[in-house]
Design a protein around this motif. Structure first.
Motif, PDB file in Angstrom:
ATOM      1  N   GLY A 164       0.836  -1.208   0.000  1.00 14.09           N
ATOM      2  CA  GLY A 164       0.000   0.000   0.000  1.00 14.09           C
ATOM      3  C   GLY A 164       0.865   1.250   0.000  1.00 14.09           C
ATOM      4  N   LEU A 165       1.912   1.223   0.803  1.00  6.57           N
ATOM      5  CA  LEU A 165       2.811   2.375   0.875  1.00  6.57           C
ATOM      6  C   LEU A 165       3.486   2.614  -0.473  1.00  6.57           C
ATOM      7  CD1 LEU A 165       4.308   4.589   2.374  1.00  6.57           C
ATOM      8  CD2 LEU A 165       5.774   2.859   3.411  1.00  6.57           C
ATOM      9  N   GLY A 166       3.909   1.536  -1.133  1.00  8.64           N
ATOM     10  CA  GLY A 166       4.509   1.672  -2.458  1.00  8.64           C
ATOM     11  C   GLY A 166       3.554   2.364  -3.424  1.00  8.64           C
ATOM     12  N   ALA A 167       2.286   1.940  -3.379  1.00  8.58           N
ATOM     13  CA  ALA A 167       1.280   2.527  -4.283  1.00  8.58           C
ATOM     14  C   ALA A 167       1.028   3.999  -3.941  1.00  8.58           C
ATOM     15  CB  ALA A 167      -0.016   1.721  -4.198  1.00  8.58           C
ATOM     16  N   ILE A 168       1.040   4.327  -2.639  1.00  9.05           N
ATOM     17  CA  ILE A 168       0.855   5.721  -2.216  1.00  9.05           C
ATOM     18  C   ILE A 168       2.019   6.576  -2.737  1.00  9.05           C
ATOM     19  CG2 ILE A 168       0.869   7.261  -0.185  1.00  9.05           C
ATOM     20  CD1 ILE A 168      -0.670   4.929   1.305  1.00  9.05           C
ATOM     21  N   LEU A 169       3.230   6.052  -2.632  1.00 10.74           N
ATOM     22  CA  LEU A 169       4.417   6.800  -3.088  1.00 10.74           C
ATOM     23  C   LEU A 169       4.389   7.032  -4.601  1.00 10.74           C
ATOM     24  CD1 LEU A 169       7.207   5.101  -0.938  1.00 10.74           C
ATOM     25  CD2 LEU A 169       6.406   7.467  -0.751  1.00 10.74           C
ATOM     26  N   ARG A 170       3.794   6.106  -5.336  1.00 16.32           N
ATOM     27  CA  ARG A 170       3.709   6.273  -6.793  1.00 16.32           C
ATOM     28  C   ARG A 170       2.483   7.100  -7.198  1.00 16.32           C
ATOM     29  NH1 ARG A 170       5.333   0.962  -6.346  1.00 16.32           N
ATOM     30  NH2 ARG A 170       3.201   0.221  -6.492  1.00 16.32           N
ATOM     31  N   GLY A 171       1.719   7.540  -6.196  1.00 17.36           N
ATOM     32  CA  GLY A 171       0.535   8.345  -6.485  1.00 17.36           C
ATOM     33  C   GLY A 171      -0.628   7.526  -7.010  1.00 17.36           C
ATOM     34  N   GLU A 172      -0.599   6.222  -6.831  1.00 20.14           N
ATOM     35  CA  GLU A 172      -1.660   5.365  -7.370  1.00 20.14           C
ATOM     36  C   GLU A 172      -2.844   5.240  -6.420  1.00 20.14           C
ATOM     37  OE1 GLU A 172       1.674   2.644  -9.630  1.00 20.14           O
ATOM     38  OE2 GLU A 172       0.452   1.730  -8.066  1.00 20.14           O
ATOM     39  N   ARG A 173      -2.626   5.505  -5.159  1.00 18.64           N
ATOM     40  CA  ARG A 173      -3.740   5.487  -4.207  1.00 18.64           C
ATOM     41  C   ARG A 173      -3.418   6.373  -3.024  1.00 18.64           C
ATOM     42  NH1 ARG A 173      -3.602  -0.650  -1.896  1.00 18.64           N
ATOM     43  NH2 ARG A 173      -4.699   0.213  -0.099  1.00 18.64           N
ATOM     44  N   GLU A 174      -4.497   6.643  -2.228  1.00 20.96           N
ATOM     45  CA  GLU A 174      -4.375   7.601  -1.131  1.00 20.96           C
ATOM     46  C   GLU A 174      -4.144   6.926   0.211  1.00 20.96           C
ATOM     47  OE1 GLU A 174      -5.805  11.328  -1.085  1.00 20.96           O
ATOM     48  OE2 GLU A 174      -4.559  11.037  -2.883  1.00 20.96           O
ATOM     49  N   SER A 175      -4.812   5.758   0.403  1.00 21.47           N
ATOM     50  CA  SER A 175      -4.797   5.204   1.755  1.00 21.47           C
ATOM     51  C   SER A 175      -4.876   3.685   1.771  1.00 21.47           C
ATOM     52  CB  SER A 175      -5.967   5.786   2.550  1.00 21.47           C
ATOM     53  OG  SER A 175      -7.179   5.361   1.960  1.00 21.47           O
ATOM     54  N   ILE A 176      -4.667   3.137   2.973  1.00 18.53           N
ATOM     55  CA  ILE A 176      -4.743   1.686   3.208  1.00 18.53           C
ATOM     56  C   ILE A 176      -5.795   1.461   4.286  1.00 18.53           C
ATOM     57  CG2 ILE A 176      -3.402  -0.367   3.831  1.00 18.53           C
ATOM     58  CD1 ILE A 176      -0.862   1.315   3.584  1.00 18.53           C
ATOM     59  N   GLU A 177      -6.660   0.459   4.083  1.00 27.09           N
ATOM     60  CA  GLU A 177      -7.632   0.127   5.117  1.00 27.09           C
ATOM     61  C   GLU A 177      -7.144  -1.086   5.905  1.00 27.09           C
ATOM     62  OE1 GLU A 177     -11.499  -1.233   3.900  1.00 27.09           O
ATOM     63  OE2 GLU A 177     -12.353  -0.881   5.888  1.00 27.09           O
ATOM     64  N   LEU A 178      -7.083  -0.946   7.231  1.00 25.19           N
ATOM     65  CA  LEU A 178      -6.603  -2.031   8.083  1.00 25.19           C
ATOM     66  C   LEU A 178      -7.616  -2.340   9.173  1.00 25.19           C
ATOM     67  CD1 LEU A 178      -2.889  -0.861   8.547  1.00 25.19           C
ATOM     68  CD2 LEU A 178      -3.690  -2.722   7.075  1.00 25.19           C
ATOM     69  N   GLY A 179      -7.341  -3.394   9.952  1.00 23.24           N
ATOM     70  CA  GLY A 179      -8.197  -3.780  11.071  1.00 23.24           C
ATOM     71  C   GLY A 179      -7.610  -3.305  12.395  1.00 23.24           C
ATOM     72  N   ASN A 180      -7.260  -4.264  13.252  1.00 21.09           N
ATOM     73  CA  ASN A 180      -6.783  -3.970  14.598  1.00 21.09           C
ATOM     74  C   ASN A 180      -5.312  -3.526  14.597  1.00 21.09           C
ATOM     75  OD1 ASN A 180      -6.133  -4.019  17.315  1.00 21.09           O
ATOM     76  ND2 ASN A 180      -6.251  -6.254  17.494  1.00 21.09           N
ATOM     77  N   LEU A 181      -5.063  -2.291  14.991  1.00 20.93           N
ATOM     78  CA  LEU A 181      -3.688  -1.771  14.964  1.00 20.93           C
ATOM     79  C   LEU A 181      -2.929  -2.051  16.262  1.00 20.93           C
ATOM     80  CD1 LEU A 181      -4.208   1.744  13.303  1.00 20.93           C
ATOM     81  CD2 LEU A 181      -4.003  -0.516  12.222  1.00 20.93           C
ATOM     82  N   ASP A 182      -3.651  -2.548  17.276  1.00 19.56           N
ATOM     83  CA  ASP A 182      -3.021  -2.746  18.593  1.00 19.56           C
ATOM     84  C   ASP A 182      -2.390  -4.118  18.768  1.00 19.56           C
ATOM     85  OD1 ASP A 182      -3.795  -0.216  19.421  1.00 19.56           O
ATOM     86  OD2 ASP A 182      -5.798  -0.933  19.988  1.00 19.56           O
TER      87      ASP A 182
END
Ligand code: F7E
Length: 284
Positions: A164-182
């Protein structure tokens, strides 16, 4: 051994194409397992096959149990039928500790699995010990904590983040949807762990070993490390959704690998930070 699929899904082993021979088979098909054991007569069998996604195991519990639990039994029984000298490696999992009875977890920590996947792995673990005790098979359980690399499946959290981060850096998407971050995991580098698995198979006597790093980090810490590395703030790029939560969660895993260190001379080499950066670099 590979399953038949209508689309090719072997990009992760393409670089080995000239060094390995693939055969069709399936952990759900004992006749094929027996036939392969008879025709190949392997010295060592590594059972890494599974429906390995914990969240998906809640959607497909019966299939997960068939492949992960009974599949292990089918493979062990094919060894018993054809060649008791064949060594057997079982991919046991830290998911067996689930709702952990102690911190850190060792080979002696009682199991309390929290998903159909974890429950099935407990069966695989015990049937492996049973074939060792009952038939004298050289069978080992590698109790591996989460191990990652740039080849990690795309819907496990580490790879989902770095892709997701790679795609954000290339301007292909804005965000990543995740579940439990804890949730906290003991994340190591897969290559280190596979060397440990191989070492387990070269001992005089078969035994069970934990492979881990002894460090634990939350999903949020993984995000901080990954986004921090490329100079972004994860908070502006991550959303959370209920649908990615699990009906029962494993909150905290951290392994104690003392036994592997003293008996196998094994130690993880890649740190958490190096692992995150390696995965980010590969996906950017
Ligand atoms: O989840 C949380 C999720 O799916 C890690 C498998 O290899 O390791 C793996 O199992 C954590 C969990 O791995 C998302 O709730 C948050 O707490 O990467 P994972 P896992 O479940 O620990 C063990 C050792 C195995 O044996 C398994 O086969 O991250 N999480 N948000 C998420 N997880 C996923 N997949 N996707 C999310 O969006």
């Amino acid at each position: 051994m590979v399953r038949r699929s209508s689309t090719f899904n072997r990009s992760r082993i393409d670089h080995l194409r000239n060094d390995i021979e693939l055969v069709y088979g399936d952990l759900g098909d004992s006749s094929v397992l027996n036939q392969l054991m008879r025709s190949i007569r392997p010295d060592e069998v590594y059972n890494l096959g599974a429906q390995s996604h914990v969240r998906v195991s809640f959607d497909m519990p019966e299939y997960t149990a068939d492949v992960v639990a009974v599949g292990t039994l089918r493979l062990l029984d094919a060894i018993r039928e054809t060649d008791l000298r064949c060594r057997f490696y079982q991919a046991s999992s830290s998911e067996m500790f689930g709702k952990v009875a102690e911190v850190p977890q060792t080979e002696e920590t009682p199991f309390h699995p929290r998903s159909p996947y974890g429950v099935s792995k407990v069966f695989g673990h015990w049937i492996t010990r049973n074939y060792r005790e009952a038939y004298g098979v050289y069978a080992v359980n590698g109790i591996l904590f989460n191990h990652e690399s740039p080849r990690r499946g795309e819907n496990f959290v580490t790879r989902k983040i770095t892709l997701g981060l790679g795609a954000i850096l290339r301007g292909e998407r804005e965000s990543i949807e995740l579940g439990n971050l804890d949730a906290k995991r003991d994340w190591g580098y897969a290559r280190d762990y596979m060397e440990g698995a191989w070492r387990m198979m070269q001992q005089e006597r078969p035994d069970d070993y934990v492979l881990a790093t002894g460090e634990t980090h939350s999903v949020q810490e993984f995000l901080e490390e990954a986004f921090g590395y490329v100079g972004l703030d994860w908070r502006t790029h991550v959303t959370t959704g209920e649908r990615l939560l699990r009906p029962a969660e494993v909150d905290l895993l951290v392994g104690d690998y003392s036994k592997a260190r003293s008996e196998l001379g094994w130690e993880p080499k890649v740190t958490f930070r190096e692992l995150v950066r390696m995965m980010v670099d590969a996906d950017r």
